[in-house]
Design a protein around this motif. Structure first.
Motif, mmCIF file in Angstrom:
data_model
loop_
_atom_site.group_PDB
_atom_site.id
_atom_site.type_symbol
_atom_site.label_atom_id
_atom_site.label_comp_id
_atom_site.label_asym_id
_atom_site.label_seq_id
_atom_site.Cartn_x
_atom_site.Cartn_y
_atom_site.Cartn_z
ATOM 1 N N THR A 298 0.808 -1.186 -0.004
ATOM 2 C CA THR A 298 0.167 -0.046 0.180
ATOM 3 C C THR A 298 0.888 1.212 -0.017
ATOM 4 O O THR A 298 1.876 1.368 0.862
ATOM 5 N N PHE A 299 0.804 2.160 -1.119
ATOM 6 C CA PHE A 299 1.445 3.464 -1.039
ATOM 7 C C PHE A 299 0.669 4.742 -0.566
ATOM 8 O O PHE A 299 -0.495 4.498 -0.934
ATOM 9 N N VAL A 300 1.232 5.202 0.320
ATOM 10 C CA VAL A 300 0.764 6.319 0.879
ATOM 11 C C VAL A 300 1.162 7.741 0.762
ATOM 12 O O VAL A 300 2.564 7.854 0.677
ATOM 13 N N GLY A 301 0.648 8.650 0.305
ATOM 14 C CA GLY A 301 0.941 10.123 0.010
ATOM 15 C C GLY A 301 0.117 10.995 0.682
ATOM 16 O O GLY A 301 -1.114 11.000 0.779
ATOM 17 N N LEU A 302 1.015 11.779 1.468
ATOM 18 C CA LEU A 302 0.130 12.875 2.263
ATOM 19 C C LEU A 302 0.481 14.290 1.597
ATOM 20 O O LEU A 302 1.645 14.459 1.113
ATOM 21 N N SER A 303 -0.566 15.126 1.318
ATOM 22 C CA SER A 303 -0.435 16.442 0.916
ATOM 23 C C SER A 303 -1.265 17.322 1.470
ATOM 24 O O SER A 303 -2.347 16.843 2.132
ATOM 25 N N SER A 304 -0.857 18.755 1.577
ATOM 26 C CA SER A 304 -1.790 19.555 2.627
ATOM 27 C C SER A 304 -1.852 20.823 1.597
ATOM 28 O O SER A 304 -1.107 21.199 0.919
ATOM 29 N N TYR A 305 -3.085 21.693 1.997
ATOM 30 C CA TYR A 305 -3.467 22.501 1.142
ATOM 31 C C TYR A 305 -3.770 23.897 2.054
ATOM 32 O O TYR A 305 -4.365 23.801 3.084
ATOM 33 N N GLU A 306 -3.501 25.098 1.249
ATOM 34 C CA GLU A 306 -4.320 26.238 2.062
ATOM 35 C C GLU A 306 -5.696 26.419 1.929
ATOM 36 O O GLU A 306 -6.347 26.167 0.778
ATOM 37 N N ALA A 307 -6.449 27.080 2.884
ATOM 38 C CA ALA A 307 -7.823 27.465 2.682
ATOM 39 C C ALA A 307 -8.473 26.141 2.161
ATOM 40 O O ALA A 307 -8.619 25.265 2.899
ATOM 41 N N ASP A 308 -9.158 26.135 1.229
ATOM 42 C CA ASP A 308 -10.251 25.270 1.044
ATOM 43 C C ASP A 308 -9.718 24.260 -0.255
ATOM 44 O O ASP A 308 -10.545 23.848 -0.860
ATOM 45 N N GLY A 309 -8.488 24.418 -0.428
ATOM 46 C CA GLY A 309 -7.905 23.755 -1.385
ATOM 47 C C GLY A 309 -7.993 22.083 -1.292
ATOM 48 O O GLY A 309 -7.958 21.318 -2.347
ATOM 49 N N ALA A 310 -8.002 21.516 -0.021
ATOM 50 C CA ALA A 310 -8.358 20.182 0.149
ATOM 51 C C ALA A 310 -9.666 19.712 -0.349
ATOM 52 O O ALA A 310 -9.823 18.793 -1.165
ATOM 53 N N GLU A 311 -10.570 20.446 -0.051
ATOM 54 C CA GLU A 311 -11.834 20.193 -0.271
ATOM 55 C C GLU A 311 -12.280 20.312 -1.826
ATOM 56 O O GLU A 311 -12.909 19.637 -2.579
ATOM 57 N N LYS A 312 -11.546 21.514 -2.457
ATOM 58 C CA LYS A 312 -11.617 21.441 -3.876
ATOM 59 C C LYS A 312 -10.973 20.335 -4.931
ATOM 60 O O LYS A 312 -11.373 19.986 -5.846
ATOM 61 N N LEU B 150 -4.186 6.739 -0.979
ATOM 62 C CA LEU B 150 -3.568 5.360 -0.873
ATOM 63 C C LEU B 150 -3.929 4.538 -1.761
ATOM 64 O O LEU B 150 -4.925 4.787 -2.638
ATOM 65 N N PHE B 151 -3.029 3.638 -2.306
ATOM 66 C CA PHE B 151 -3.367 2.947 -3.722
ATOM 67 C C PHE B 151 -2.363 1.812 -3.425
ATOM 68 O O PHE B 151 -1.561 1.504 -2.734
ATOM 69 N N THR B 152 -2.951 0.533 -4.109
ATOM 70 C CA THR B 152 -2.291 -0.891 -3.798
ATOM 71 C C THR B 152 -1.713 -1.190 -5.018
ATOM 72 O O THR B 152 -1.816 -0.964 -6.197
ATOM 73 N N MET B 153 -0.667 -2.228 -4.576
ATOM 74 C CA MET B 153 0.021 -3.001 -5.813
ATOM 75 C C MET B 153 0.384 -4.356 -5.231
ATOM 76 O O MET B 153 0.905 -4.767 -4.153
ATOM 77 N N ASN B 154 -0.190 -5.439 -6.049
ATOM 78 C CA ASN B 154 0.158 -6.932 -5.756
ATOM 79 C C ASN B 154 1.032 -7.552 -6.780
ATOM 80 O O ASN B 154 0.990 -7.192 -7.914
ATOM 81 N N ILE B 155 2.226 -8.058 -6.370
ATOM 82 C CA ILE B 155 3.188 -8.604 -6.971
ATOM 83 C C ILE B 155 2.853 -9.768 -7.999
ATOM 84 O O ILE B 155 3.082 -9.706 -9.221
ATOM 85 N N THR B 156 1.969 -10.520 -7.394
ATOM 86 C CA THR B 156 1.286 -11.759 -8.470
ATOM 87 C C THR B 156 0.479 -10.971 -9.524
ATOM 88 O O THR B 156 0.709 -11.315 -10.646
#
Length: 260
Positions: A144-158, A230-236
């Motif tokens: 499971t790959f995880v990325g965190l990003s953060s935004y000013e004002a209402d950028g996250a909602e947009k 979050l997104f997933t990757m299975n080797i098989t």
């Protein structure tokens, strides 16, 4: 190259990079057998807006909020030490689909430079020291790959709205090129998310790689002004085609619990 060697190379590359373009690169070493993926789609949640005066966290602050080794029993945490793909290197043939492509290339899905990433894999021991008969099981793991990003004002909602609109507008698929590697998404479908955070968008994408179809799952969860992707990757599945596996609920729970 035999399938076992190809799987080992794909596993190493998968842990080192956060990119759907990796699917194309790894598939060249894996099986050429095709497989039809099946997805069960449903609508994601909507939720209240956050305060318009929200402040974005810095990359350094986000790195401290990522899950670390020991935070979640049964998982190994790998730091993202790969070279970062830039948004300018991701060329999407439909503008509305760009946030989806960014989200699954380890990039912030919205307009921000504050971003931190890592990955978690099921702890099944060390594949490099496994016996030949154990290799198939050793590589049948979901990362499971995880990325965190953060935004000013209402950028996250947009950004959540842009992703939601993209899931609808890109249902018929789209194409994108990352640093010369072209990928074709043939289908995008909404999925039921984890129900965590203030609101979320969850979706599955069917991707054609070397004539076979791989289904990848992604969820973007908002907690205040911060988004967890979050997104997933299975080797098989990566080597044979098929479904990459659902995002583990335990990973989503643990990551969102660390966000303030």
């Amino acid at each position: 190259m035999n399938r076992t060697s190809g799987a080992r190379l794909c596993a190493t590359a998968a842990i080192a990079a956060l990119s759907l373009s990796l699917l194309t690169a790894c598939s060249e070493e894996g099986s050429k057998d095709s497989a039809d993926s099946k997805t069960s789609a449903s609508a994601s949640a909507s939720a209240p807006a956050a305060a318009s005066d929200a402040k974005a966290l810095t990359t350094a602050e986000l790195q401290k909020l990522l899950l670390a080794q020991g935070d979640l029993k049964g998982y190994k945490v790998e730091a993202d030490e790969s070279d970062k793909t830039t948004k300018s290197a991701v060329k999407v043939d439909k503008a509305a689909c760009a946030p989806l492509a960014w989200a699954t290339n380890g990039l912030p899905p919205g307009d921000t430079e504050a971003n931190a990433t890592n990955s978690l894999a099921e702890d099944k021991g060390t594949a490099a020291t496994a016996q030949p008969e154990d290799l198939e099981d050793a590589f049948n793991l979901t990362m499971t790959f995880v990325g965190l990003s953060s935004y000013e004002a209402d950028g996250a909602e947009k950004t959540i709205k842009a992703l939601s609109d993209g899931v609808t507008g890109c249902a018929g698929g789209y194409g994108f090129t990352t640093e010369g590697e072209t990928s074709k998404v043939t289908k995008v479908a909404a999925e039921k998310g984890s129900g965590k955070g203030d609101e979320a968008v969850a979706f599955a994408q069917d991707i054609v790689v070397e004539g076979q179809t791989i289904t990848a799952h992604t969820e973007v969860i908002r907690k205040g002004s911060t988004l967890a992707t979050l997104f997933t990757m299975n080797i098989t599945a990566l080597t044979k085609g098929g479904d990459m596996g659902a995002i583990p609920v335990a990973v989503a729970d643990a990551q969102i619990a660390k966000l303030k």
